[in-house]
Structures are given as structure tokens and as C-alpha cells.
Write a protein that holds these residues in place. Structure first.
Motif, PDB file in Angstrom:
ATOM      1  N   SER A  89       1.258   2.965  -2.138  1.00 47.29           N
ATOM      2  CA  SER A  89       2.651   3.620  -2.404  1.00 47.29           C
ATOM      3  C   SER A  89       2.695   4.798  -1.942  1.00 47.29           C
ATOM      4  O   SER A  89       2.557   5.249  -0.990  1.00 47.29           O
ATOM      5  N   THR A 124      13.876   0.967  -5.245  1.00 43.67           N
ATOM      6  CA  THR A 124      12.530   1.592  -5.354  1.00 43.67           C
ATOM      7  C   THR A 124      12.982   2.824  -6.574  1.00 43.67           C
ATOM      8  O   THR A 124      12.175   2.889  -7.635  1.00 43.67           O
ATOM      9  N   LEU A 215       8.488  -1.744  -3.805  1.00 48.81           N
ATOM     10  CA  LEU A 215       8.650  -1.342  -2.276  1.00 48.81           C
ATOM     11  C   LEU A 215       8.481  -2.695  -1.623  1.00 48.81           C
ATOM     12  O   LEU A 215       7.484  -3.386  -1.204  1.00 48.81           O
TER      13      LEU A 215
END
Length: 282
Positions: A89, A124, A215
Motif C-alpha cells: 500500500s 480509497t 486499492l
């Protein structure tokens, strides 16, 4: 340095640094740490303002320049030069930035930030802010949720394909880490507009969980377009934090990436040796 980072270090061999995502902590790597430590000198780090690491000074921005500079300073303090880096991430984006700056010998990025579409960016942001807000519930509520199997599944459903694998202590610890981290909002402010658009000259793998909700897997198409020089791998049945969902697969992806770097270094050494022999013979 901006922040002296907390870390866990195990094993021996080539250095391998593990970098977690926003709101998380170095324990995110526990499912793969012991296995990787059989082959590498593994350092799982808490980023500044997360886990047990102190935040940056108030005047310092949570941007990629400071993140890379701070990690580079900590590498030097640990006696590490150009380690292999693995990130998830936010940590994946930082790993890519380290590779682009020549500060890593290989990069493995798991569902990295920085490859947003317009809708994906909003999705997100909403999910991350929701996780942060719910973490502010009283500790007694967080503890109660973590003790329930249904609560653990609910708490981890946006991050993992298999949240049921967590114990009550792990879920509660992660909730407290997100509740008390000091770098979240300052990172989000910079991350809203962040986009990775650099080129990498080191072996790089971008691996994406096909069941990633934070994501989404569709973001991998943007990554493939921007980084055609990288190897792109799907992680079937994995969520946003794939180390939990398929630790064996994540270890194989890391090993394949580092092996490519080692092969390149061996080829360079052989070429240098041939050049030296040729020059001395003449």
C-alpha cells in the motif's frame, strides 16, 4: 534524521526491508517474517508516526522526499546499504520511490498506492477515513469487537480476504495502532494528490490482490501502463494486505524478485572480470 524508526530484525543474508501501509504497523509482516528470515537479514519497520516510531516534527511534510530521506538515514544507522525493499500500500509506493532514487537493489510492491483512477482515489480515501474514524471508538468497544469472531470478520473485511485468521489480540492491537498513530492525517493530505510516475532501473515486481477493496485490482492496469519495465503479478484470492491471505505466495514473489537482482549483479561482476582480464592480457 527526521524520525528514528522502530523495527524488528531477524535472520541473516542480504538485507530485506519490509514497509507497511498507512495506519498499519510492522506486525503486518508477521505471517511472512520468519520464513523470509531463513534467507535474508529482514528488517520490518514502523514508518514515522505509525506503530512505535515517533512522528516527524510538525514542520516536516509527510511526502515521498522525506519518507525516502528518513528511511535512507535509518538504513545507514542499521548498517544497511541499498537493501531489497518490500512494501504494501503506502509502503509499496515508498518502496517504488526508493528504487527510483537508487536506494534499493530490488523492489517488490504489493498493491502500491500511486496508481489511482478518479473513482478509485475516492473509494480509497473514503474507506481509509472510515477505518480511521471507527478506530476512535472507546478502547472497551474495540476490545469487545476483537473478541467476537463476527466482529473480527467485520473489522478486517475491507483489508483481508481472510480476516477470520486473526486472533482477538492481533485485531485489538491493530485497532489501537490505527487509533493512536500520529501520521495518518498528515499522510492522507499528501496522498490525496500523489501519483507515481518515475522510472526504475532495478528489478521490480508489482503484485496485486485480485480481491483488494482499498486499492482495487483494476488499478494494476494503470501500474502496467506506467511501469512496463516491471514484472506485474496477480495475487489470486488476496485482499489489500496479501501477507495474511497467502503468505507462501508473497514469499515466492519476493524471492523471485531478489533472485533477479542477484542474477544481474552476478552478470555485472562476470562482465567486469572479463574486461579486467582482457585489459591485463593486452
Amino acid at each position: 534524521m527526521l524520525s528514528e524508526l522502530s523495527y524488528t530484525r531477524k535472520g541473516s543474508g542480504e538485507p530485506l526491508v519490509l514497509i507497511h501501509g498507512i495506519g498499519h504497523r510492522r506486525q503486518a509482516w508477521d505471517p511472512v517474517l520468519e520464513t523470509l528470515a531463513q534467507s535474508y537479514d529482514v528488517i520490518a519497520v514502523d514508518l514515522a508516526g505509525f506503530g512505535e516510531s515517533p512522528a516527524y516534527p510538525l514542520q516536516a511534510a509527510y511526502d515521498m522526499d522525506n519518507a525516502c530521506d528518513n528511511l535512507s538515514d535509518n538504513f545507514a544507522a542499521w548498517g544497511v546499504d541499498r537493501p531489497h525493499v518490500v512494501g504494501n500500500s503506502l509502503g509499496g509506493a515508498i518502496a517504488l520511490e526508493l528504487g527510483a532514487r537508487g536506494l534499493a537493489r530490488s523492489v517488490t510492491a504489493l498493491s502500491p498506492a500511486g496508481f489511482f483512477g478518479t473513482v478509485n482515489r475516492l473509494q480509497t480515501l473514503v474507506l481509509l477515513v472510515l477505518l480511521r474514524v471507527t478506530s476512535q471508538l472507546p478502547a472497551s468497544v474495540l476490545r469487545s469487537v476483537s473478541r467476537s469472531s463476527a466482529g473480527r470478520r467485520l473489522a478486517g473485511s475491507s483489508l483481508y480476504a481472510h480476516p477470520e485468521r486473526f486472533t482477538a489480540a492481533q485485531v485489538y492491537g491493530d485497532a489501537l495502532a490505527l487509533k493512536h498513530c500520529h501520521g495518518f492525517e498528515r499522510t492522507i493530505v499528501k496522498g490525496v494528490t500523489y501519483s507515481f510516475r518515475e522510472h526504475l532501473d532495478v528489478p521490480t515486481t508489482i503484485a496485486w490482490g485480485t480481491r483488494d477493496l482499498i486499492l482495487p485490482y483494476s488499478s494494476s492496469a494503470i501500474a502496467q501502463e506506467r511501469l512496463p519495465e516491471a514484472r506485474h503479478v496477480a495475487l489470486p484470492h488476496c485482499g489489500h494486505v496479501p501477507m495474511v491471505d497467502d503468505p507462501a505466495l508473497v514469499v515466492r514473489v519476493v524471492q523471485n524478485t531478489t533472485a533477479e537482482a542477484d542474477a544481474g549483479m552476478a552478470a555485472d561482476a562476470a562482465a567486469l572480470s572479463r574486461t579486467w582480464r582482457s585489459s591485463t592480457a593486452s
